[in-house]
Write a protein that holds these residues in place. Structure first.
Motif, PDB file in Angstrom:
ATOM      1  N   ASP A 142       0.862  -1.189   0.000  1.00 13.12           N
ATOM      2  CA  ASP A 142       0.000   0.000   0.000  1.00 13.12           C
ATOM      3  C   ASP A 142       0.899   1.240   0.000  1.00 13.12           C
ATOM      4  O   ASP A 142       1.601   1.510   0.987  1.00 13.12           O
ATOM      5  CB  ASP A 142      -0.900  -0.045   1.236  1.00 13.12           C
ATOM      6  N   CYS A 143       0.850   1.997  -1.073  1.00  9.46           N
ATOM      7  CA  CYS A 143       1.763   3.149  -1.222  1.00  9.46           C
ATOM      8  C   CYS A 143       1.584   4.186  -0.114  1.00  9.46           C
ATOM      9  O   CYS A 143       2.544   4.859   0.276  1.00  9.46           O
ATOM     10  CB  CYS A 143       1.580   3.799  -2.590  1.00  9.46           C
ATOM     11  N   LEU A 144       0.380   4.304   0.394  1.00  8.49           N
ATOM     12  CA  LEU A 144       0.144   5.295   1.450  1.00  8.49           C
ATOM     13  C   LEU A 144       0.840   4.868   2.743  1.00  8.49           C
ATOM     14  O   LEU A 144       1.482   5.673   3.423  1.00  8.49           O
ATOM     15  CB  LEU A 144      -1.361   5.466   1.689  1.00  8.49           C
ATOM     16  N   LYS A 145       0.759   3.572   3.046  1.00  2.42           N
ATOM     17  CA  LYS A 145       1.426   3.064   4.257  1.00  2.42           C
ATOM     18  C   LYS A 145       2.944   3.151   4.105  1.00  2.42           C
ATOM     19  O   LYS A 145       3.656   3.488   5.054  1.00  2.42           O
ATOM     20  CB  LYS A 145       1.017   1.611   4.521  1.00  2.42           C
ATOM     21  N   VAL A 146       3.419   2.838   2.909  1.00  2.00           N
ATOM     22  CA  VAL A 146       4.857   2.902   2.657  1.00  2.00           C
ATOM     23  C   VAL A 146       5.347   4.339   2.851  1.00  2.00           C
ATOM     24  O   VAL A 146       6.381   4.587   3.488  1.00  2.00           O
ATOM     25  CB  VAL A 146       5.195   2.398   1.233  1.00  2.00           C
ATOM     26  N   ALA A 147       4.582   5.292   2.314  1.00  2.84           N
ATOM     27  CA  ALA A 147       4.983   6.700   2.437  1.00  2.84           C
ATOM     28  C   ALA A 147       4.949   7.150   3.894  1.00  2.84           C
ATOM     29  O   ALA A 147       5.859   7.837   4.379  1.00  2.84           O
ATOM     30  CB  ALA A 147       4.058   7.576   1.591  1.00  2.84           C
ATOM     31  N   GLU A 148       3.920   6.720   4.608  1.00  5.03           N
ATOM     32  CA  GLU A 148       3.809   7.125   6.010  1.00  5.03           C
ATOM     33  C   GLU A 148       4.953   6.532   6.836  1.00  5.03           C
ATOM     34  O   GLU A 148       5.518   7.206   7.706  1.00  5.03           O
ATOM     35  CB  GLU A 148       2.459   6.692   6.584  1.00  5.03           C
TER      36      GLU A 148
ATOM     37  N   VAL B 194       7.726   8.454   9.179  1.00  4.88           N
ATOM     38  CA  VAL B 194       8.028   8.098  10.567  1.00  4.88           C
ATOM     39  C   VAL B 194       9.513   7.727  10.710  1.00  4.88           C
ATOM     40  O   VAL B 194      10.208   8.235  11.614  1.00  4.88           O
ATOM     41  CB  VAL B 194       7.126   6.918  11.014  1.00  4.88           C
ATOM     42  N   ASP B 195       9.988   6.889   9.805  1.00  4.73           N
ATOM     43  CA  ASP B 195      11.379   6.412   9.909  1.00  4.73           C
ATOM     44  C   ASP B 195      12.369   7.562   9.825  1.00  4.73           C
ATOM     45  O   ASP B 195      13.380   7.585  10.529  1.00  4.73           O
ATOM     46  CB  ASP B 195      11.685   5.407   8.788  1.00  4.73           C
ATOM     47  N   LEU B 196      12.085   8.497   8.920  1.00  5.60           N
ATOM     48  CA  LEU B 196      13.019   9.616   8.741  1.00  5.60           C
ATOM     49  C   LEU B 196      12.675  10.801   9.629  1.00  5.60           C
ATOM     50  O   LEU B 196      13.334  11.841   9.571  1.00  5.60           O
ATOM     51  CB  LEU B 196      13.035  10.067   7.270  1.00  5.60           C
ATOM     52  N   ASN B 197      11.600  10.608  10.405  1.00  2.00           N
ATOM     53  CA  ASN B 197      11.162  11.661  11.331  1.00  2.00           C
ATOM     54  C   ASN B 197      10.954  12.994  10.594  1.00  2.00           C
ATOM     55  O   ASN B 197      11.402  14.054  11.047  1.00  2.00           O
ATOM     56  CB  ASN B 197      12.195  11.817  12.457  1.00  2.00           C
ATOM     57  N   LEU B 198      10.263  12.906   9.442  1.00  2.00           N
ATOM     58  CA  LEU B 198      10.052  14.123   8.642  1.00  2.00           C
ATOM     59  C   LEU B 198       9.066  15.069   9.320  1.00  2.00           C
ATOM     60  O   LEU B 198       9.198  16.278   9.204  1.00  2.00           O
ATOM     61  CB  LEU B 198       9.560  13.749   7.244  1.00  2.00           C
TER      62      LEU B 198
END
Lengths: 323, 343
Positions: free
Chosen positions: B279-285, B289-293
C-alpha cells in the motif's frame, strides 16, 4: 465560368482558412502537394502553411485530436478520406464529441467532412452514406448539401456552429454538379429545408445526390400530367418537419428517397414524423425508396440497381399517385 | 488547508526540497484516500447511485501526475486518479457533488462518478471508452502550439487495460508524429477488471512499447512515492523542455475491486504477496516516521484536517438539490437556434 460542387467545398475551406485563424484542416493526404484523395484541399497547404496537415491513417485519433483542439479554441475541419472510414472514428464522434456539451456544458466545435455516397466501381467500402448513424445519436448536426451553393455556404456555416457537425458531401456530385458562381451571401438557416420544385400532387423528400434523382422524376411525371413538389432536406438533423408537413398538406402524398440502407434511417424518420403529426394530411400511405439491404456492390450493373435511381423512384411514385 | 490547489504559475513541486515535496504529495494522497473511503461507506449505505471507483493503491502514481502540472498545462485523468485530480486543483466538492448527484456539480447529474471534468480549467472529462483521451490531449496541445503558447505540457493517464485499445495506439502514434509535449502515465495494476496481465498482453515489458511509438520510456515502482515523484516529475520536465513524448509505466496492485460492486475475489494470494502489492500510502507514512520528517502530532492533525475537508464537502453536496427532470433542458446541442428545431 462555372464552379463544381467539389470546387465549392475547396473554396469554402480556403475562405475559412483566410478569414479565421482558428481553422485548420486535419486528415489523410490533405496536405503537401497532394491535396486529398478527391483534391478537396488542393493547393491549400501551400497557401496556408502549417494549417493543412496530413495525419497517419488513424481516424479515431484524428477526431480525438480535433476534439481537443476545439476545446482549446480552434475550429478544426477533419477530412475523412471516405465516409466509410469514419466508422473507425465512431467512438470519438458519437461518444466523445456528441456527449461533450451535454455532459460538461462545453461545446465541441468540430466539423467532420464525409465524402459519401456511391460512384460506380467503388464497392462496399468506398460508397457508404453514413448520415443516419450520426443523426441517430444526440449532440451532432448532420448536413447533407445537395447543391453547389449549399455545399459552399453550409460548410462555412458548419465551421461557425459551436457544436460538432457531420458534413456529408456526395462524391457523385463532386464533378457532375456545377453552378455559375459561388453565392455571395449565406444560404437558408441550418435546419431549414428548401422547396426545390413546387407541385400539388405528390411530395418527394430527398437530400444529397438523391435530390437530383427526385427532380428528374418530377420532370418525368410532369410529362405524364403530375405536378411533383420536391423538398431538399439540406440537413437531416435537425429535420425540418414543418416544411415537410406543409408540403404534404398541399399534396397529400409523400415519397422519401435516401441512398443509405433501408433499415431505419432518415427516410424512415421523415415518414414516422409525418405519420404521427400529419396523418390526417395523407391521402395514401407514405412510401420510401432506399438502397437495398446488402453491402454496396462493385460492378456497375449491380451498383446501378442497388441504389435508388430515377426509374425505381418513378415507379414507386406512379404507384403512390394511383392510390 | 489543502482544499483546492490553485494552479501555480510555476510548480512549487519541481523546486521544493525533496522532503517538502514528498510531504505535500503525501497529504494529497491522504486526502484522496480519506475521501474515497468515505465514498465507499456512502455507497455501501445506499447513498450513491451507480458506482464508486477508487484509486486505492494508486495514489502515489496519481499524485505525481497532478503535482508537477502548472497553470496552462492540461490534465487528462482516468478512473483511479483522485489524488492527481486533487493535486491538480479539482475542488473536493466537485467529487462529492458528482457522486451524490447535486445539480450544482460540474456534471449537473448528467454524468456521474469519475467521468467528471472541467475542460475550461484544463481538466478533461474522460469517457469510459479507454484510450480515447490520449488523442484528445494531443489535440489540446496542438491547439496551444497553433496559438503560440509556450512552456506547456499535457499529461494523460491510462492503465495497462486501456493500453490494449486501438484508440490508445493511434493516440500515442499521433503524439509522436506531432511531437507534442505529452506525458502518458500508464499504471499497470495487474488486472483489467478481472483479467490478469497474461490475458492482456504478451510483450516482455509494457515500457518497451515506448521506442515503437517514438516516446522515451521509463518504469517506476508505484508503491514508492519518491520514485513516482522523481520519474514523473522528470518526465514532465523533459516534455516541457521539448524532448519527445514521455511514457512512464508504473507497477502496482489495485487494492480494491474494479468498482465497489466488485469483491475482487479473482486476485490471488500470491499476487497479494508481490512487492508491488504494498500500500503506497502506508509505505509513504512509514518513511515519514522512519526519517522523522514530521512528528506524530502533525500527522494526526493532517488526518483530522483531511477528514474535516471531506466531511465538509459531503455535507455541502448533501444539502443541495438533485436535478429535476421537468427542469432539465433535454437538449444535447448548444446552438440555440438549431437546438430549438431538434425535438
Amino acid at each position: 465560368m462555372s464552379i463544381t460542387y467539389l470546387e465549392a467545398i475547396r473554396e469554402a475551406q480556403a475562405k475559412l482558412l483566410r478569414d479565421d485563424e482558428r481553422v485548420f484542416i486535419y486528415g489523410e493526404d490533405v496536405g503537401g502537394t497532394f491535396g486529398g484523395a478527391f483534391k478537396a484541399t488542393k493547393g491549400l497547404a501551400k497557401e496556408f502553411p502549417g494549417r493543412v496537415l496530413n495525419t497517419p491513417i488513424s481516424e479515431d485519433a484524428m477526431v480525438g485530436a480535433a476534439i481537443g483542439a476545439a476545446l482549446e479554441g480552434m475550429r478544426p475541419i477533419v477530412e475523412m478520406q471516405f465516409a466509410d472510414f469514419s466508422s473507425t472514428a465512431l467512438n470519438q464522434i458519437l461518444n466523445n464529441a456528441g456527449t461533450h456539451y451535454w455532459r460538461t456544458n462545453v461545446p465541441v466545435p468540430i466539423t467532420v467532412r464525409l465524402p459519401c455516397g456511391g460512384t460506380k466501381g467503388s464497392g462496399p467500402f468506398h460508397s457508404q452514406s453514413m448520415e443516419s448513424i450520426y443523426a441517430h445519436y444526440p449532440g451532432l448536426i448532420v448536413m447533407t448539401p445537395a447543391t453547389v451553393e449549399d455545399a459552399y455556404t453550409m460548410l462555412i456555416e458548419a465551421v461557425t456552429i459551436d457544436d460538432p457537425v457531420v458534413y456529408c458531401e456526395h462524391k457523385y456530385l463532386y464533378y457532375h454538379l456545377k453552378a455559375d458562381k459561388l453565392p455571395t451571401e449565406g444560404g437558408l438557416p441550418t435546419g431549414r429545408a428548401r422547396i426545390a420544385r413546387e407541385g400539388r400532387d405528390l411530395t418527394i423528400v430527398a437530400y444529397s445526390a438523391m435530390l437530383h434523382e427526385g427532380l428528374a422524376v418530377a420532370d418525368e411525371l410532369a410529362r405524364e400530367g403530375f405536378e411533383t413538389e420536391v423538398v431538399d432536406l439540406r440537413t437531416v438533423k435537425p429535420l425540418d418537419t414543418e416544411t415537410i408537413l406543409a408540403s404534404v398538406a398541399r399534396t397529400g402524398r409523400l415519397l422519401c428517397v435516401g441512398e443509405s440502407f433501408p433499415w431505419g434511417g432518415a427516410t424512415a424518420e421523415v415518414i414516422s414524423r409525418v405519420t404521427s403529426e400529419g396523418f390526417h394530411l395523407l391521402d395514401a400511405a407514405p412510401q420510401r425508396v432506399n438502397a437495398k439491404d446488402t453491402p454496396i456492390p462493385y460492378h456497375p450493373n449491380l451498383w446501378a440497381a442497388h441504389r435508388p435511381n430515377a426509374k425505381t423512384i418513378a415507379d414507386k411514385a406512379r404507384t403512390l399517385l394511383r392510390e | 488547508m489543502l482544499q483546492t490547489a490553485p494552479r501555480r504559475k510555476k510548480s512549487t513541486a519541481s523546486r521544493a526540497a525533496p522532503h517538502e515535496r514528498f510531504l505535500e504529495a503525501f497529504r494529497w494522497m491522504l486526502l484522496a484516500r480519506t475521501l474515497e473511503d468515505k465514498l465507499v461507506s456512502l455507497y455501501r449505505g445506499g447513498l450513491i447511485t451507480g458506482g464508486v471507483y477508487v484509486g486505492r493503491g494508486q495514489e502515489a502514481v496519481s499524485v505525481a501526475c497532478g503535482l508537477f502540472l502548472q497553470k496552462g498545462d492540461i490534465f487528462a485523468p482516468l478512473i483511479r486518479d483522485q489524488a492527481g485530480r486533487s493535486a491538480f486543483g479539482e475542488p473536493l466538492v466537485d467529487v462529492t457533488r458528482t457522486y451524490l448527484g447535486s445539480r450544482q456539480g460540474p456534471m449537473r447529474g448528467r454524468d456521474g462518478n469519475i467521468h467528471r471534468g472541467r475542460p475550461r480549467d484544463n481538466q478533461l472529462a474522460m469517457i469510459s471508452h479507454l484510450g480515447a483521451m490520449v488523442s484528445v490531449t494531443v489535440g489540446v496541445l496542438l491547439a496551444k502550439r497553433f496559438k503560440r503558447e509556450k512552456n506547456f505540457v499535457g499529461l494523460s493517464c491510462i492503465g495497462e487495460g486501456g493500453m490494449q485499445t486501438g484508440s490508445f495506439h493511434e493516440g500515442m502514434n499521433l503524439a509522436a508524429v506531432e511531437q507534442v509535449p505529452l506525458v502518458v502515465v500508464a499504471t499497470n495494476n495487474h488486472y483489467a477488471y478481472s483479467t490478469p496481465n497474461d490475458r492482456e498482453f504478451a510483450c516482455h515489458d509494457l515500457v518497451d512499447r515506448a521506442i515503437g511509438y517514438g516516446f522515451e520510456g521509463y518504469t517506476i515502482d508505484g508503491n514508492d512515492l519518491t520514485n513516482c515523484l522523481d520519474v514523473i516529475g522528470g518526465a514532465v520536465k523533459r516534455a516541457r523542455a521539448g524532448r519527445p513524448p514521455q511514457l512512464v509505466v508504473a507497477s502496482i496492485l489495485r487494492l480494491s475491486g474494479h468498482g465497489e460492486h466488485d469483491d475482487a475475489s479473482y486476485v490471488t494470494d500470491e499476487m497479494k504477496r508481490q512487492p508491488f502489492a504494498r500500500d503506497c500510502l502506508k509505505v509513504a507514512e512509514q518513511m515519514i516516521v522512519d526519517l522523522n520528517l514530521v512528528d506524530p502530532e502533525t500527522l494526526r492533525e493532517w488526518r483530522e484536517d483531511a477528514a474535516a475537508q471531506v466531511d465538509q464537502a459531503i455535507a455541502t453536496a448533501q444539502k443541495e438539490a438533485a436535478p429535476e427532470a421537468d427542469q432539465e433542458d433535454w437538449c444535447a446541442v448548444s446552438t440555440r437556434r438549431i437546438a430549438d428545431q431538434i425535438e
